[in-house]
Design an enzyme around this catalytic site. Sequence first.
Site, short mmCIF file in Angstrom:
data_model
loop_
_atom_site.label_atom_id
_atom_site.label_comp_id
_atom_site.label_asym_id
_atom_site.label_seq_id
_atom_site.Cartn_x
_atom_site.Cartn_y
_atom_site.Cartn_z
N LEU A 101 0.53 -1.01 0.40
CA LEU A 101 0.04 -0.03 0.25
C LEU A 101 0.83 1.04 0.31
O LEU A 101 0.33 2.39 0.09
CB LEU A 101 -0.75 -0.18 0.98
CG LEU A 101 -2.50 -1.07 1.14
CD1 LEU A 101 -2.62 -1.01 2.19
CD2 LEU A 101 -3.29 -0.17 0.03
N GLY A 102 2.29 1.59 -0.07
CA GLY A 102 3.07 2.32 -0.42
C GLY A 102 3.10 3.34 0.79
O GLY A 102 3.40 3.80 0.52
N ASP A 147 5.43 4.31 -7.60
CA ASP A 147 4.56 4.71 -5.68
C ASP A 147 4.92 5.47 -5.51
O ASP A 147 3.52 6.85 -5.53
CB ASP A 147 5.09 3.81 -4.42
CG ASP A 147 4.70 2.11 -4.81
OD1 ASP A 147 4.19 1.58 -5.67
OD2 ASP A 147 5.04 1.64 -3.37
O1 PMV Z 1 5.23 -3.64 -3.31
P1 PMV Z 1 4.31 -2.59 -4.33
O2 PMV Z 1 3.43 -1.69 -3.85
O3 PMV Z 1 5.68 -1.31 -4.38
O4 PMV Z 1 4.69 -2.41 -5.66
C1 PMV Z 1 5.42 -3.35 -6.36
C2 PMV Z 1 5.77 -2.62 -7.63
C3 PMV Z 1 6.64 -3.35 -8.22
O5 PMV Z 1 5.91 -3.15 -9.88
C4 PMV Z 1 6.77 -4.91 -8.03
C5 PMV Z 1 8.42 -2.66 -8.41
C6 PMV Z 1 8.54 -2.13 -8.87
O6 PMV Z 1 9.12 -1.05 -8.17
O7 PMV Z 1 7.35 -0.71 -9.89
#
Ligand code: PMV
Length: 308
Positions: A101-102, A147
């Site tokens: 969820l960032g 994010d």
């Molecule tokens: O774990 P989260 O929600 O921060 O997502 C990671 C998303 C990925 O595509 C797997 C990695 C990225 O840096 O975009």
Amino acid sequence: MVSASAPGKIILFGEHAVVYGRPAVAVPVTQVSATARIDPTPAGEGLALVATDLDRRVNLAQASPDDPLAVIVRETLAHLGQSPPDAVLTIRSTIPIAGGLGSGAAVSTAIARALAGFFGQRLSPAETSQLVYEVEKIHHGTPSGIDNTVIAYGQPVYFVREKTLETFSLGGAFPLLIADSGVPSPTREVVGAVREGWSGAPERYEELFDQVGEVVDRAREALEDGQVKAVGALMTRNQALLGEMGVSSPMLDELVAAALEAGALGAKLSGAGRGGNVIALVGPGTSQIVEDALIAAGARYVIPTVVE
Ligand code: PMV
């Protein structure tokens, strides 16, 4: 006293493939947030960083060079052309940690905004996003930047790494359930596992990433047109591709299946996978049934949200 906050986020479509240059769509989640508050203290006391939820207190001057809280503070102060104030900076967050969820990006965003506010300055979303990206590198290794972008802009984003950043509006309301698997999702490790898979079978993975990219482009149109059913079907399709990449898990598969069986219009993991969250798109009248089914299938909690 100055305070600032930032929302959580979910990736709706395109995680992992986004690391390899394909598009992704993410939206802010305002039901959860991080807040940073700055209270001045007498001269000479320095800047204390207090993370209430983590029971942590450290003085900026003593913080280790890669402490994420210290990094965002130093980066932001340098950007603003300011020295550390004598103050207590208190961070609170209702965003679950390592749940996709960032939380890290939201905490950093809140801190950058609070510091700017403390000095009577303003940071644009682009400046904030860039500052937060520096910290994301510590958490993630090779973050795509999605994010920090969605959280700093606070709007739905269509994102292609180092190329495209478009905020857009949704053509309707999309009621989502965010179900926590209770299993931590260490982004850096899962991104590394995909990297290994890709190195071993580049053609297969490139093909999967291309298919994800097509899903994302169709999903953006369906989101803009308010086509709830089409968005749901595309979520489930994206989940199948994530499964083929090896980032789902028996637990996540079970949560997805439970949501679909209970009448969700679509469901998929969100974020890095292996753990973290499953998101389910629900229609009017099915929200409670799907929520109950997710809990019965082992979700630790479910956050209902409406993305609009
Ligand atoms: O774990 P989260 O929600 O921060 O997502 C990671 C998303 C990925 O595509 C797997 C990695 C990225 O840096 O975009």
